[in-house]
Design an enzyme around this catalytic site. Structure first.
Site, PDB file in Angstrom:
ATOM      1  N   ALA A  85       1.039  -1.024   0.145  1.00  0.00           N
ATOM      2  CA  ALA A  85       0.100   0.056  -0.139  1.00  0.00           C
ATOM      3  C   ALA A  85       0.746   1.462   0.051  1.00  0.00           C
ATOM      4  CB  ALA A  85      -0.962  -0.157   1.351  1.00  0.00           C
TER       5      ALA A  85
ATOM      6  N   SER B 284       2.109   9.168  -7.966  1.00  0.00           N
ATOM      7  CA  SER B 284       3.582   9.288  -8.523  1.00  0.00           C
ATOM      8  C   SER B 284       4.335  10.027  -7.412  1.00  0.00           C
ATOM      9  CB  SER B 284       3.652  10.132  -9.679  1.00  0.00           C
ATOM     10  OG  SER B 284       2.550   9.753 -10.849  1.00  0.00           O
TER      11      SER B 284
ATOM     12  N   ILE C 277      -5.322  -0.530  -4.141  1.00  0.00           N
ATOM     13  CA  ILE C 277      -4.253  -1.411  -3.441  1.00  0.00           C
ATOM     14  C   ILE C 277      -4.756  -2.926  -4.244  1.00  0.00           C
ATOM     15  CG2 ILE C 277      -3.292  -2.498  -1.428  1.00  0.00           C
ATOM     16  CD1 ILE C 277      -2.692   0.654  -2.112  1.00  0.00           C
TER      17      ILE C 277
ATOM     18  N   GLU D 174      10.926  -4.962  -9.466  1.00  0.00           N
ATOM     19  CA  GLU D 174       9.439  -4.758  -9.741  1.00  0.00           C
ATOM     20  C   GLU D 174       9.015  -4.494 -11.360  1.00  0.00           C
ATOM     21  OE1 GLU D 174       9.111  -2.700  -5.289  1.00  0.00           O
ATOM     22  OE2 GLU D 174       7.792  -2.008  -6.872  1.00  0.00           O
TER      23      GLU D 174
HETATM   24  C1  LIG Z   1      -5.451  -1.501 -11.359  1.00  0.00           C
HETATM   25  C2  LIG Z   1      -4.573  -0.692 -10.422  1.00  0.00           C
HETATM   26  C3  LIG Z   1      -3.844  -1.203  -9.160  1.00  0.00           C
HETATM   27  C4  LIG Z   1      -2.936  -0.719  -8.783  1.00  0.00           C
HETATM   28  N1  LIG Z   1      -2.260  -1.261  -7.482  1.00  0.00           N
HETATM   29  C5  LIG Z   1      -1.525  -0.619  -6.650  1.00  0.00           C
HETATM   30  C6  LIG Z   1      -0.999  -1.360  -5.590  1.00  0.00           C
HETATM   31  O1  LIG Z   1      -0.941  -2.554  -5.412  1.00  0.00           O
HETATM   32  N2  LIG Z   1      -0.308  -0.641  -4.731  1.00  0.00           N
HETATM   33  C7  LIG Z   1      -0.376   0.802  -4.735  1.00  0.00           C
HETATM   34  O2  LIG Z   1       0.211   1.395  -3.809  1.00  0.00           O
HETATM   35  N3  LIG Z   1      -0.644   1.446  -5.712  1.00  0.00           N
HETATM   36  C8  LIG Z   1      -1.382   0.624  -6.884  1.00  0.00           C
HETATM   37  N4  LIG Z   1      -1.852   1.494  -7.847  1.00  0.00           N
HETATM   38  C9  LIG Z   1      -1.643   2.872  -8.155  1.00  0.00           C
HETATM   39  C10 LIG Z   1      -0.866   3.151  -9.179  1.00  0.00           C
HETATM   40  O3  LIG Z   1       0.554   2.913  -8.812  1.00  0.00           O
HETATM   41  C11 LIG Z   1      -0.869   4.880  -9.098  1.00  0.00           C
HETATM   42  O4  LIG Z   1      -1.922   5.025 -10.024  1.00  0.00           O
HETATM   43  C12 LIG Z   1       0.012   5.289 -10.123  1.00  0.00           C
HETATM   44  O5  LIG Z   1       1.278   5.342  -9.363  1.00  0.00           O
HETATM   45  C13 LIG Z   1      -0.074   6.841 -10.630  1.00  0.00           C
HETATM   46  O6  LIG Z   1      -0.489   7.631  -9.548  1.00  0.00           O
HETATM   47  P1  LIG Z   1      -1.924   8.628  -9.422  1.00  0.00           P
HETATM   48  O7  LIG Z   1      -3.010   7.478  -9.941  1.00  0.00           O
HETATM   49  O8  LIG Z   1      -1.902   9.072  -8.087  1.00  0.00           O
HETATM   50  O9  LIG Z   1      -1.634   9.664 -10.755  1.00  0.00           O
HETATM   51  P2  LIG Z   1      -0.952  11.102 -10.488  1.00  0.00           P
HETATM   52  O10 LIG Z   1       0.594  10.843  -9.987  1.00  0.00           O
HETATM   53  O11 LIG Z   1      -1.824  11.877 -10.096  1.00  0.00           O
HETATM   54  O12 LIG Z   1      -0.362  11.219 -12.105  1.00  0.00           O
HETATM   55  C14 LIG Z   1      -1.574  11.807 -13.187  1.00  0.00           C
HETATM   56  C15 LIG Z   1      -0.695  11.930 -14.427  1.00  0.00           C
HETATM   57  O13 LIG Z   1       0.186  12.916 -14.197  1.00  0.00           O
HETATM   58  C16 LIG Z   1       1.500  12.271 -14.565  1.00  0.00           C
HETATM   59  N5  LIG Z   1       2.370  13.021 -13.991  1.00  0.00           N
HETATM   60  C17 LIG Z   1       2.648  12.750 -12.445  1.00  0.00           C
HETATM   61  N6  LIG Z   1       3.816  13.260 -12.177  1.00  0.00           N
HETATM   62  C18 LIG Z   1       4.596  13.790 -13.400  1.00  0.00           C
HETATM   63  C19 LIG Z   1       5.711  14.113 -13.362  1.00  0.00           C
HETATM   64  N7  LIG Z   1       6.690  14.316 -12.419  1.00  0.00           N
HETATM   65  N8  LIG Z   1       6.137  14.432 -14.808  1.00  0.00           N
HETATM   66  C20 LIG Z   1       5.490  14.097 -15.857  1.00  0.00           C
HETATM   67  N9  LIG Z   1       4.074  13.469 -15.658  1.00  0.00           N
HETATM   68  C21 LIG Z   1       3.592  13.279 -14.271  1.00  0.00           C
HETATM   69  C22 LIG Z   1       1.371  10.659 -14.702  1.00  0.00           C
HETATM   70  O14 LIG Z   1       2.306  10.198 -15.283  1.00  0.00           O
HETATM   71  C23 LIG Z   1      -0.246  10.640 -14.971  1.00  0.00           C
HETATM   72  O15 LIG Z   1      -0.021  10.424 -16.025  1.00  0.00           O
HETATM   73  C24 LIG Z   1      -2.691   0.611  -8.753  1.00  0.00           C
HETATM   74  C25 LIG Z   1      -3.339   1.397  -9.832  1.00  0.00           C
HETATM   75  C26 LIG Z   1      -4.177   0.725 -10.463  1.00  0.00           C
HETATM   76  C27 LIG Z   1      -4.906   1.416 -11.499  1.00  0.00           C
END
Ligand SMILES: Cc1cc2nc3c(=O)[nH]c(=O)nc-3n(C[C@H](O)[C@H](O)[C@H](O)COP(=O)(O)OP(=O)(O)OC[C@H]3O[C@@H](n4cnc5c(N)ncnc54)[C@H](O)[C@@H]3O)c2cc1C
Length: 382
Positions: free
Chosen positions: A124, A132, A157, A244
Site C-alpha cells: 500500500a 507518483s 491497492i 518490480e
Molecule cells: C489497477 C491498479 C492497481 C494498482 N495497484 C497498486 C498497488 O497494489 N499498490 C499501490 O500502492 N498502488 C497501486 N496502484 C496505483 C498506481 O501505482 C498509481 O495509480 C500510479 O502510481 C499513478 O499515481 P496516480 O494515480 O496518483 O496518478 P498521478 O500521480 O496523479 O498522475 C496523473 C498523471 O500525471 C502524470 N505525472 C505525475 N507526475 C509527473 C511528472 N513528474 N512528470 C510528468 N508527468 C507526471 C502521470 O504520469 C499521470 O499521467 C494501482 C493502480 C491501478 C489502476
C-alpha cells in the site's frame, strides 16, 4: 515465441508445474472469479503447496531458495493464459521486501506464511491525494511506547480486500519527505481501526480485489517496522524497483504472446473475400511486426534479468523495460484486436480482456511518464 537462452531444464520443469497448475486450477474458474472480482484463498494455498509462491524464498524460511528466473517463469505463464487478475506480482514484491530488509525475527515470522499461501500480501503506497509523488504520502505511523499508531488512507491497492499482510508506506517523521518514510508490516487479521473500503470497479484486471484501505488509530507492534531503523522506507522501495519493473515487463511479454497466439488461431479460421484473414498481406505484415516486438522485448528483458542476477541492473534500464514493455504490449494487443474485427470487441473473446487489462500497465508500478523522467535524469548527469 521467444526461447529464453537462460532457461535450464529446471526452469522448464518448473514451467510445466506452473502451466499444469494454471490449467487445472485457474482455467476452469476464470469466468466465475472474474464475476466475483476475487481469487479465493484456496488457490493461493495450492500455489504455495507447489512451491510457486516461495520459489525465491530462502529454504530456511520455507521456500525453494531458487533464483529470480523461477519467479519470471510464473509471470510468463500467467501472462500466457491471459490473466493479470491473480495478484501474484504484488505478493511476490512484498515477499522480496521482507526477505531483503526484514530482521531475522521478521523473516522467520512472515516468509514461511507468504511462501505457503497462508498469508496473501499487498503493498500500500498510493493514496487518494498522491500516487507518483510517493514522498508526499500523508499516512503516518507515530511511535508510541511499544507500538506505532497508524492513520491514513490508501487507494488502488491490489489484493487490498484479501490481503493478510500489507506492506504499508507511512511517514514515521511527517515533517520530512523521503527521509520520513518507513515501511510498516500490517497484519490485517482482527486488526482494530483497519477497514477495507470499496472494492474498486475497474475496466480490466477484473479478477483482482483492488481496494481502498483505511487506517484509523491502528496500533501495530514496534517490531513490525520493516528492518530495525526508521526512515529507511524510501531507500528500501528504490532498491527493489528494478525487480518490480522487470516483473511488469515480463507480464507484458506473456500477455503479448497470448494475444499473438489467440489472434493467429482466429485469423487462420476466419474468412473474408474467399480467403483466410491470415492470407491478406496486411494481416501478415501486422502479425510479423507484433512477433518482432515480442522477440525484441524478450531479448531486452532477458539482458536486464542477467544484470539483475549480477546485481548490476540500473534503475534507468529497468524503467526502460517497464515503459517500453507496456507500450509494446498495448500496441500488440490493439493490432491483434483489430484483426478480430467486431468479435474482438466482445467480452467473450479473450482478446477483449487482454485489451482492457493491458491499459493499466502504462499506469501502475510508476507511470510511463515517470519512467521516462527517470531515464532522462540519468541522461542529464555529468
Ligand atoms: C489497477 C491498479 C492497481 C494498482 N495497484 C497498486 C498497488 O497494489 N499498490 C499501490 O500502492 N498502488 C497501486 N496502484 C496505483 C498506481 O501505482 C498509481 O495509480 C500510479 O502510481 C499513478 O499515481 P496516480 O494515480 O496518483 O496518478 P498521478 O500521480 O496523479 O498522475 C496523473 C498523471 O500525471 C502524470 N505525472 C505525475 N507526475 C509527473 C511528472 N513528474 N512528470 C510528468 N508527468 C507526471 C502521470 O504520469 C499521470 O499521467 C494501482 C493502480 C491501478 C489502476
Amino acid at each position: 515465441m521467444p526461447t529464453h537462452a537462460w532457461m535450464t531444464d529446471d526452469h522448464r520443469a518448473f514451467a510445466d508445474t506452473v502451466k499444469r497448475f494454471l490449467s487445472e486450477e485457474f482455467q476452469p474458474n476464470r469466468d466465475t472469479w472474474k464475476e466475483a472480482g476475487m481469487i479465493p484463498k484456496d488457490f493461493w494455498r495450492k500455489a504455495g503447496d507447489l512451491g510457486i509462491l516461495g520459489a525465491t524464498v530462502p529454504e530456511e524460511h520455507g521456500g525453494l531458495g531458487l533464483s529470480y528466473g523461477f519467479d519470471v517463469v510464473t509471470f510468463l505463464e500467467q501472462g500466457r493464459i491471459g490473466d493479470s487478475g491473480w495478484g501474484f506480482s504484488v505478493h511476490n514484491i512484498a515477499t522480496h521486501y521482507i526477505a531483503a530488509y526484514g530482521t531475522e525475527q521478521q523473516r522467520a515470522r512472515w516468509l514461511p506464511k507468504l511462501a505457503s499461501g497462508e498469508m496473501v500480501a499487498a503493498i500500500a503506497m498510493t493514496e487518494p491525494g498522491t500516487g507518483s509523488d510517493l514522498q508526499a504520502v500523508k499516512t503516518t505511523a507515530i511511535a508510541d511506547g511499544n507500538e506505532y499508531c497508524l492513520n491514513g488512507s490508501k487507494t488502488f491497492i491490489t489484493n487490498g480486500a484479501s490481503a493478510d499482510l500489507i506492506v504499508t508506506v507511512a511517514k514515521t517523521d511527517p515533517k520530512s519527505r523521503s527521509k520520513g518514510v518507513s515501511l510498516m508490516v500490517v497484519e490485517t487479521g482482527g486488526l482494530e481501526g483497519f477497514s477495507v473500503g470499496r472494492k474498486l470497479d475497474k475496466m480490466g484486471m477484473r479478477r483482482n480485489d483492488t481496494a481502498e484501505l483505511s487506517f484509523d488509530n491502528v496500533r501495530i507492534p514496534r517490531t513490525h517496522l520493516l528492518g530495525d531503523e526508521e526512515g529507511q522506507g524510501f531507500y528500501q522501495l528504490m532498491k527493489q524497483l528494478p525487480w518490480e519493473r522487470l516483473i511488469l515487463g515480463y507480464g507484458a511479454l506473456g500477455a503479448s504472446e497470448c494475444a499473438l497466439a489467440v489472434t493467429l488461431d482466429y485469423v487462420r479460421e476466419r474468412r473474408a473475400f474467399g480467403q483466410r484473414i491470415m492470407d491478406f498481406q496486411n494481416t501478415r505484415f501486422r502479425l510479423a511486426e507484433c512477433a518482432t516486438k515480442v522477440e525484441i522485448l524478450a531479448a531486452f528483458l532477458d539482458a536486464c534479468l542477467a544484470e539483475l542476477e549480477r546485481g548490476t541492473l540500473r534503475a534507468e534500464k529497468a524503467a526502460m523495460a517497464k515503459w517500453w514493455g507496456s507500450q509494446a504490449q498495448c500496441e500488440i494487443v490493439d493490432e491483434c484486436l483489430q484483426l478480430h474485427g467486431g468479435y474482438g470487441y466482445m467480452n467473450e473473446y479473450l482478446i477483449a480482456e487482454l485489451y482492457a487489462d493491458a491499459r493499466v500497465q502504462k499506469i501502475y508500478g510508476g507511470t510511463n511518464e515517470i519512467m521516462k523522467e527517470l531515464i532522462a535524469r540519468g541522461l542529464d548527469k555529468d
